[in-house]
Write a protein that holds these residues in place. Structure first.
Motif, mmCIF file in Angstrom:
data_model
loop_
_atom_site.group_PDB
_atom_site.id
_atom_site.type_symbol
_atom_site.label_atom_id
_atom_site.label_comp_id
_atom_site.label_asym_id
_atom_site.label_seq_id
_atom_site.Cartn_x
_atom_site.Cartn_y
_atom_site.Cartn_z
ATOM 1 N N ARG A 3 0.866 -1.180 0.000
ATOM 2 C CA ARG A 3 0.000 0.000 0.000
ATOM 3 C C ARG A 3 0.901 1.228 0.000
ATOM 4 O O ARG A 3 1.758 1.370 0.863
ATOM 5 N N CYS A 4 0.695 2.096 -0.988
ATOM 6 C CA CYS A 4 1.515 3.298 -1.127
ATOM 7 C C CYS A 4 0.617 4.520 -1.298
ATOM 8 O O CYS A 4 -0.522 4.405 -1.748
ATOM 9 N N TYR A 5 1.194 5.659 -0.973
ATOM 10 C CA TYR A 5 0.476 6.907 -1.239
ATOM 11 C C TYR A 5 0.628 7.241 -2.713
ATOM 12 O O TYR A 5 1.650 6.954 -3.341
ATOM 13 N N GLU A 6 -0.442 7.835 -3.264
ATOM 14 C CA GLU A 6 -0.477 8.215 -4.676
ATOM 15 C C GLU A 6 -0.804 9.696 -4.770
ATOM 16 O O GLU A 6 -1.672 10.204 -4.076
ATOM 17 N N CYS A 7 -0.061 10.375 -5.647
ATOM 18 C CA CYS A 7 -0.287 11.810 -5.831
ATOM 19 C C CYS A 7 0.426 12.243 -7.100
ATOM 20 O O CYS A 7 1.513 11.764 -7.398
ATOM 21 N N THR A 8 -0.183 13.119 -7.856
ATOM 22 C CA THR A 8 0.473 13.811 -8.962
ATOM 23 C C THR A 8 0.087 15.268 -8.825
ATOM 24 O O THR A 8 -1.086 15.614 -8.944
ATOM 25 N N SER A 9 1.091 16.111 -8.551
ATOM 26 C CA SER A 9 0.806 17.522 -8.309
ATOM 27 C C SER A 9 1.684 18.403 -9.178
ATOM 28 O O SER A 9 2.908 18.278 -9.155
ATOM 29 N N LEU A 10 1.071 19.277 -9.930
ATOM 30 C CA LEU A 10 1.806 20.248 -10.740
ATOM 31 C C LEU A 10 1.974 21.569 -9.998
ATOM 32 O O LEU A 10 2.531 22.515 -10.533
ATOM 33 N N THR A 11 1.500 21.614 -8.760
ATOM 34 C CA THR A 11 1.601 22.837 -7.955
ATOM 35 C C THR A 11 2.635 22.712 -6.841
ATOM 36 O O THR A 11 2.841 23.649 -6.082
ATOM 37 N N GLY A 12 3.274 21.542 -6.708
ATOM 38 C CA GLY A 12 4.300 21.359 -5.697
ATOM 39 C C GLY A 12 3.780 20.935 -4.344
ATOM 40 O O GLY A 12 4.514 20.935 -3.369
ATOM 41 N N SER A 13 2.508 20.526 -4.256
ATOM 42 C CA SER A 13 1.939 20.104 -2.972
ATOM 43 C C SER A 13 1.164 18.804 -3.151
ATOM 44 O O SER A 13 0.308 18.704 -4.028
ATOM 45 N N SER A 42 8.569 8.330 -4.197
ATOM 46 C CA SER A 42 8.187 9.736 -4.102
ATOM 47 C C SER A 42 9.215 10.518 -4.903
ATOM 48 O O SER A 42 10.427 10.322 -4.721
ATOM 49 N N ILE A 43 8.763 11.353 -5.810
ATOM 50 C CA ILE A 43 9.666 12.125 -6.674
ATOM 51 C C ILE A 43 9.307 13.597 -6.568
ATOM 52 O O ILE A 43 8.139 13.964 -6.668
ATOM 53 N N THR A 44 10.319 14.419 -6.346
ATOM 54 C CA THR A 44 10.136 15.867 -6.401
ATOM 55 C C THR A 44 10.997 16.384 -7.542
ATOM 56 O O THR A 44 12.203 16.149 -7.571
ATOM 57 N N SER A 45 10.372 17.060 -8.495
ATOM 58 C CA SER A 45 11.077 17.586 -9.667
ATOM 59 C C SER A 45 10.914 19.093 -9.736
ATOM 60 O O SER A 45 9.855 19.622 -9.382
ATOM 61 N N ARG A 97 9.351 28.551 -13.795
ATOM 62 C CA ARG A 97 9.808 27.485 -12.910
ATOM 63 C C ARG A 97 8.595 26.792 -12.305
ATOM 64 O O ARG A 97 7.660 27.443 -11.860
ATOM 65 N N SER A 98 8.611 25.469 -12.306
ATOM 66 C CA SER A 98 7.489 24.704 -11.769
ATOM 67 C C SER A 98 8.014 23.534 -10.948
ATOM 68 O O SER A 98 8.994 22.892 -11.333
ATOM 69 N N LYS A 99 7.360 23.251 -9.820
ATOM 70 C CA LYS A 99 7.714 22.104 -8.991
ATOM 71 C C LYS A 99 6.630 21.047 -9.152
ATOM 72 O O LYS A 99 5.442 21.336 -9.033
ATOM 73 N N VAL A 100 7.054 19.829 -9.451
ATOM 74 C CA VAL A 100 6.138 18.721 -9.678
ATOM 75 C C VAL A 100 6.441 17.630 -8.653
ATOM 76 O O VAL A 100 7.601 17.276 -8.459
ATOM 77 N N LYS A 160 15.406 18.886 -12.804
ATOM 78 C CA LYS A 160 16.179 18.308 -11.713
ATOM 79 C C LYS A 160 15.196 17.527 -10.863
ATOM 80 O O LYS A 160 14.121 18.025 -10.541
ATOM 81 N N ALA A 161 15.537 16.280 -10.496
ATOM 82 C CA ALA A 161 14.609 15.438 -9.740
ATOM 83 C C ALA A 161 15.327 14.688 -8.629
ATOM 84 O O ALA A 161 16.465 14.241 -8.804
ATOM 85 N N THR A 162 14.640 14.562 -7.504
ATOM 86 C CA THR A 162 15.094 13.725 -6.399
ATOM 87 C C THR A 162 14.101 12.583 -6.266
ATOM 88 O O THR A 162 12.888 12.806 -6.220
#
Length: 199
Positions: free
Chosen positions: A21-31, A49-52, A60-63, A83-85
């Protein structure tokens, strides 16, 4: 003996039916405030979990993306405009926290990156990015070359990074670009010149 067999069969029954069981999220606003739990397909044994950070000119956009993953390696990827972590874990609900923001601290390593069709721009690698990469990506139905920096763990991953295909990595400054081709060409020219001069 019957007790051991019964315990073994119960163990098989309970572990075979367990899905991650994992958390799911796709956010183009950084949250990822609206993240939700999901039951992963049986082939997914990890959570990611990926922060780009995507920057094109002044825009500039955080995804942020969270999901199940069949296999994944924590690390960092940098292709200049992106750039992604990546953070990976292998227990239920372990991707509750967001992956950290990509680093902005250069580590001294340099690799080539592509700007449009030109792949001779030099990119400063960040923190744990100790490899140069060559890859292909499909954008708008077209395959394009991608070059940049990555952590060794991303290069060692047994599965490809989402959206990228045929990733190859090398160790050494500017090892992923035209310089290595021109050095080989220069060596070939010198060899041919010495052959003609000595014969």
């Amino acid at each position: 003996m019957d007790l051991q067999i019964s315990v073994f069969l119960l163990f098989i029954l309970f572990t075979a039916g367990h899905s991650r069981r994992c958390y799911e999220c796709t956010s183009l606003t950084g949250s990822c405030a609206d993240q939700r739990l999901k039951t992963c397909p049986s082939e997914s044994s990890q959570c990611s979990s990926i922060t780009s950070v995507v920057q094109v000119g002044d825009i500039r956009s955080k995804v942020k993306v969270k999901d199940c993953a069949p296999a994944c390696q924590s690390g960092s990827l940098n292709i200049g405009t992106l750039k992604a972590t990546i953070s990976c874990c292998n227990s239920d609900e372990c991707n509750l926290e967001d992956a950290p923001d990509p680093s902005t601290a250069p580590n001294g390593k340099k690799c080539y990156t592509c700007v449009g069709q030109n792949c001779t721009t030099i990119l400063s690698c960040l923190e744990t990015e100790d490899r140069c990469i060559n890859a292909t990506a499909t954008i708008g139905g077209q395959s394009v070359s991608v070059k940049g920096c990555a952590s060794k763990s991303v290069c060692d991953a047994t599965t490809s990074v989402a959206g990228f295909g045929s990733i190859s990595c090398c160790n050494g400054n500017l090892c992923n670009g035209a310089q290595s081709v021109s050095q080989s060409f220069l060596f070939l020219c010198c060899s041919l010149l010495s052959y003609f001069l000595l014969h």
